[in-house]
Enzyme design. Sequence first.
Site, PDB file in Angstrom:
ATOM      1  N   LYS A 106       0.828  -1.214   0.000  1.00 30.29           N
ATOM      2  CA  LYS A 106       0.000   0.000   0.000  1.00 30.29           C
ATOM      3  C   LYS A 106       0.859   1.258   0.000  1.00 30.29           C
ATOM      4  O   LYS A 106       0.457   2.295  -0.511  1.00 30.29           O
ATOM      5  CB  LYS A 106      -0.949  -0.010   1.195  1.00 30.29           C
ATOM      6  N   GLY A 135      -7.616  -5.933   2.795  1.00 32.34           N
ATOM      7  CA  GLY A 135      -7.123  -7.308   3.007  1.00 32.34           C
ATOM      8  C   GLY A 135      -7.791  -8.319   2.103  1.00 32.34           C
ATOM      9  O   GLY A 135      -7.667  -8.262   0.879  1.00 32.34           O
ATOM     10  N   GLY A 188      -1.230  -9.713  16.803  1.00 30.59           N
ATOM     11  CA  GLY A 188      -0.492  -9.585  15.538  1.00 30.59           C
ATOM     12  C   GLY A 188      -1.193  -8.788  14.456  1.00 30.59           C
ATOM     13  O   GLY A 188      -0.852  -8.907  13.288  1.00 30.59           O
ATOM     14  N   GLU A 191       0.768  -2.986  12.592  1.00 32.42           N
ATOM     15  CA  GLU A 191       1.959  -2.867  11.755  1.00 32.42           C
ATOM     16  C   GLU A 191       3.182  -2.950  12.663  1.00 32.42           C
ATOM     17  O   GLU A 191       3.083  -2.734  13.876  1.00 32.42           O
ATOM     18  CB  GLU A 191       1.975  -1.498  11.053  1.00 32.42           C
ATOM     19  N   LYS A 206      -4.765   3.390   2.266  1.00 30.59           N
ATOM     20  CA  LYS A 206      -5.762   2.502   1.660  1.00 30.59           C
ATOM     21  C   LYS A 206      -6.884   3.325   1.009  1.00 30.59           C
ATOM     22  O   LYS A 206      -7.392   2.965  -0.051  1.00 30.59           O
ATOM     23  CB  LYS A 206      -6.328   1.564   2.727  1.00 30.59           C
TER      24      LYS A 206
HETATM   25  N1  HSE Z   1      -2.063  -2.988  10.258  1.00 32.79           N
HETATM   26  C1  HSE Z   1      -3.050  -3.223   9.247  1.00 32.79           C
HETATM   27  C2  HSE Z   1      -4.399  -3.232   9.956  1.00 32.79           C
HETATM   28  C3  HSE Z   1      -2.789  -4.547   8.566  1.00 32.79           C
HETATM   29  O1  HSE Z   1      -4.437  -3.211  11.184  1.00 32.79           O
HETATM   30  O2  HSE Z   1      -5.410  -3.221   9.283  1.00 32.79           O
HETATM   31  C4  HSE Z   1      -3.450  -4.680   7.234  1.00 32.79           C
HETATM   32  O3  HSE Z   1      -3.113  -3.685   6.333  1.00 32.79           O
END
Ligand code: HSE
Length: 429
Positions: A106, A135, A188, A191, A206
């Site tokens: 991205k 996603g 998890g 980022e 995004k």
């Molecule tokens: N860190 C991003 C989120 C992961 O929390 O959506 C997916 O881009």
Amino acid sequence: MPPSSVRIGLLGCGVVGQGLLKLLRERERLIRDSVGAPIQVSRVAVRDPGKRRECELSGIHVGTDAMAVAEASDVDLLVELAGGEAMLEPVRAALRRGIPVVTANKHILALHGEELERLAGESKTTIRCEASAGGGIPVLQALDHGLRTENFQLLVAILNGTTNFILSTMARDGRDFAEALAAAQTLGFAEADPTLDLSGQDTAQKLSILVRRAFRMDVAFSSIPTEGIIGMELEDLRQADRFGYTVKLLGIALRHPEGLDVRVHPAFIPKRYLLAAVRDEFNGIYLRGEATGSMLFYGKGAGANPTAQAVLGDVVVTARECVSGVKLLGTPPMRDPEQRLPLDQVRTKYYLRLLVEDRPGVLAQVAANLGATNVSVAQMFQAEGVRGEASITILTHHAKDKDVREAVAGIAKLPTTRKTPRAVRIFDI
Ligand code: HSE
């Protein structure tokens, strides 16, 4: 002669790369039948080839040089899953020599999307990036194909799983911001640098990718007014609930007669909105089109398997093009540049929470500041606090964003104000 197989060069073999290799193996037959030829991974570039991985790499050339993979003669399709600015040159190199690219990056798309799509067009090839926004939700393919000719008036989206998880956890479990962030990190979603999530930057990247398709407009990610959720307090979520709202970090693109209004910020949204039911690490993209009306895309915005499936979807379509020699439609053509509506001029409702001295005349001073910039109060609630303080919650009517911020700055300077006021926009159109 159609190629006997489509050979992939893969950059990056982290959780998504490993997930992709697993899906390519498990669904080999279905993929071959869809593409018209088998897909083989010929080369992989990783930072550390010695690292233990959960996937089978035998028969694949494994190295560390991403550029060598992008330029290799035994690569028909480059799949870039390493992420970050360092991948820009290998992606450019592949496109320049007519090799199609599938990427989840991205960062480079938000910053260089226009250039990369132009390069792909000049070389008569494609760049696809389903996994970069939303996603596992196939919203970009929908916008590029089925919805290509639709005119959209509104896109409002929850695009960051980490912040959505934090806000949902705070609201549901009464946990504070720091506790909810720690839980998101343990699971998890965040980022490597969670500031990208918390500051709204991830959502803005995004959003810029989605706006290119839905509004056919090149909106530089750096030009999007962006606020994150840092500073959000449990009490704000409680007040939202009291007034019938829920708090979400939104990416918004809204067409007004005066221009396109694009912004990222936390907002109170009515509990009746479909987006209010998008909780935890899930993402939701609500679109309102001229012909289609309302649509909601909902699903997992992060995680190895959903992201790997989104990449695989692009890989299959692109590999099919390699075999058939027929290019499907790429990103829709851009419109002539349109006016943008600056945030200052946007009319919105606001939630304000003030901590002030509880004595005669204080409320009048607050009201005078709002009145001076033409901000009208819709609802108000005052709670008696400790130490002679009062907590005042105000919901405003629609007012110009700039005018509300000016009034809040004035209230912050009053000698009777005990704490920096909290101000959150209400998205209720
Ligand atoms: N860190 C991003 C989120 C992961 O929390 O959506 C997916 O881009």
